[in-house]
Design an enzyme around this catalytic site. Sequence first.
Site, mmCIF file in Angstrom:
data_model
loop_
_atom_site.group_PDB
_atom_site.id
_atom_site.type_symbol
_atom_site.label_atom_id
_atom_site.label_comp_id
_atom_site.label_asym_id
_atom_site.label_seq_id
_atom_site.Cartn_x
_atom_site.Cartn_y
_atom_site.Cartn_z
ATOM 1 N N LYS A 135 70.715 55.046 -45.473
ATOM 2 C CA LYS A 135 70.371 55.141 -46.906
ATOM 3 C C LYS A 135 70.387 56.566 -47.464
ATOM 4 O O LYS A 135 69.699 56.876 -48.433
ATOM 5 C CB LYS A 135 68.993 54.487 -47.198
ATOM 6 C CG LYS A 135 68.787 53.094 -46.639
ATOM 7 C CD LYS A 135 69.942 52.162 -46.789
ATOM 8 C CE LYS A 135 70.251 51.721 -48.190
ATOM 9 N NZ LYS A 135 71.470 50.850 -48.201
ATOM 10 N N HIS B 199 75.338 55.900 -37.582
ATOM 11 C CA HIS B 199 73.990 56.309 -37.993
ATOM 12 C C HIS B 199 73.314 56.967 -36.794
ATOM 13 O O HIS B 199 72.126 56.761 -36.547
ATOM 14 C CB HIS B 199 73.167 55.095 -38.436
ATOM 15 C CG HIS B 199 73.409 54.649 -39.849
ATOM 16 N ND1 HIS B 199 73.613 55.528 -40.896
ATOM 17 C CD2 HIS B 199 73.452 53.410 -40.396
ATOM 18 C CE1 HIS B 199 73.784 54.830 -42.016
ATOM 19 N NE2 HIS B 199 73.697 53.554 -41.741
ATOM 20 N N SER C 195 64.928 53.380 -50.692
ATOM 21 C CA SER C 195 66.226 52.700 -50.645
ATOM 22 C C SER C 195 66.261 51.704 -49.476
ATOM 23 O O SER C 195 66.731 50.571 -49.624
ATOM 24 C CB SER C 195 67.328 53.761 -50.515
ATOM 25 O OG SER C 195 68.583 53.160 -50.471
HETATM 26 S S1 PPS Z 1 73.612 52.597 -45.644
HETATM 27 O O1 PPS Z 1 73.292 51.141 -45.767
HETATM 28 O O2 PPS Z 1 72.683 53.255 -44.730
HETATM 29 O O3 PPS Z 1 75.005 52.845 -45.293
HETATM 30 O O4 PPS Z 1 73.345 53.165 -47.113
HETATM 31 P P1 PPS Z 1 73.932 54.534 -47.704
HETATM 32 O O5 PPS Z 1 75.295 54.325 -48.175
HETATM 33 O O6 PPS Z 1 73.673 55.652 -46.749
HETATM 34 O O7 PPS Z 1 72.971 54.811 -48.948
HETATM 35 C C1 PPS Z 1 72.829 53.886 -49.977
HETATM 36 C C2 PPS Z 1 72.248 54.621 -51.177
HETATM 37 O O8 PPS Z 1 73.309 55.391 -51.800
HETATM 38 C C3 PPS Z 1 73.399 54.988 -53.161
HETATM 39 N N1 PPS Z 1 74.779 55.119 -53.666
HETATM 40 C C4 PPS Z 1 75.131 55.970 -54.636
HETATM 41 N N2 PPS Z 1 74.428 56.898 -55.322
HETATM 42 C C5 PPS Z 1 75.074 57.603 -56.279
HETATM 43 N N3 PPS Z 1 76.386 57.435 -56.570
HETATM 44 C C6 PPS Z 1 77.136 56.524 -55.911
HETATM 45 N N4 PPS Z 1 78.418 56.364 -56.200
HETATM 46 C C7 PPS Z 1 76.513 55.736 -54.877
HETATM 47 N N5 PPS Z 1 76.929 54.777 -54.035
HETATM 48 C C8 PPS Z 1 75.866 54.409 -53.304
HETATM 49 C C9 PPS Z 1 72.932 53.542 -53.128
HETATM 50 O O9 PPS Z 1 72.680 53.039 -54.414
HETATM 51 C C10 PPS Z 1 71.715 53.673 -52.227
HETATM 52 O O10 PPS Z 1 70.627 54.352 -52.860
HETATM 53 P P2 PPS Z 1 69.513 53.623 -53.752
HETATM 54 O O11 PPS Z 1 68.441 54.661 -53.947
HETATM 55 O O12 PPS Z 1 69.024 52.427 -52.991
HETATM 56 O O13 PPS Z 1 70.175 53.264 -55.033
#
Ligand code: PPS
Length: 294
Positions: free
Chosen positions: A40, A98, A132
Amino acid sequence: MSLNWKDWITPRYSADAIVQKVAEEFEYFDDDIVVSTYHKSGTTLTQEMISCLILGPEKTKNTALLRRSPFIDFYKHLPRDPMEEARTLPRPRVLKTHLPPAFHMRHLSDRSPDVGPKNVIVIRNPKDVVVSAFHHFTGTKLFDGKPIPDKFSEYWRSAIFQPGNVSHHDIFDFNRSWWSFKDHPRVFVLFYEDIVRNKADQVRKLAKFLGVELTDELLEATLDLTSFQTMRENPNVNYSIAERAKDDWKPGSNFIRKGEIGDWKNHFTVAENEEFDRYIAERMRGCDLKFTFE
Ligand code: PPS
């Protein structure tokens, strides 16, 4: 900061045999790019940025993320073993894990500038990570085994004070141990908050680290394809709307959820926040890694 991979608590999405294989057997190439993050923290967003730069915007737009950038330490609910999937990909490959550096020591122990995969690490402040993760873990039906607390006040304490209880290992060990490799020639550390605030700058830095010539056109396409809205609406990236995975998500939940800095303010009470701040200060003592909370 040294963590032996055998001390790592295998997250629920994986299995001991899988993480052992990544640590000891999986064959990397010097032109691989490995995105390694605590969950996340902006993994998917960073995979998309790298995918645009390395595989090109067309392939990025039209191919499912898991097919073009396998999550090699994941094993559940997939038609194919992701390590096998990775073996069949053309090079250069963009891979996701991860896992902390302890799993990558076969190549990280060599500090030559041209040897071993390039490692891109993304760090996000632990308060927003835990928020998240709470929404992810309570929003999907994928996490079998011990129940995930569905009250945030219970969830964050469990995730932070009892690593491994809800899923993952300790976030502080993870980030501190990657941070100790920040000057390694094959390691590049990005911060989620910097990407959200000024993505163009981070894409430029990333392109330089990856040795990609960044034209204005490529930068533009990368920014377009990685905007929050585009990723949210793209079934090749957003599992909540992907044909094969959407049924795993409960109504109202979304993998690409909010994409903001500071959503923790809507979740922690003042007292909880103070308690967490004290714990963060204790766990980060002696380390010059600084998180951005707002
Ligand atoms: S995972 O499941 O561990 O692979 O998740 P990960 O991709 O590391 O993190 C998910 C969070 O990244 C946000 N996210 C974004 N933020 C800004 N811009 C873009 N384009 C974007 N794409 C993914 C996603 O919404 C998760 O954060 P939260 O706070 O839950 O919204």
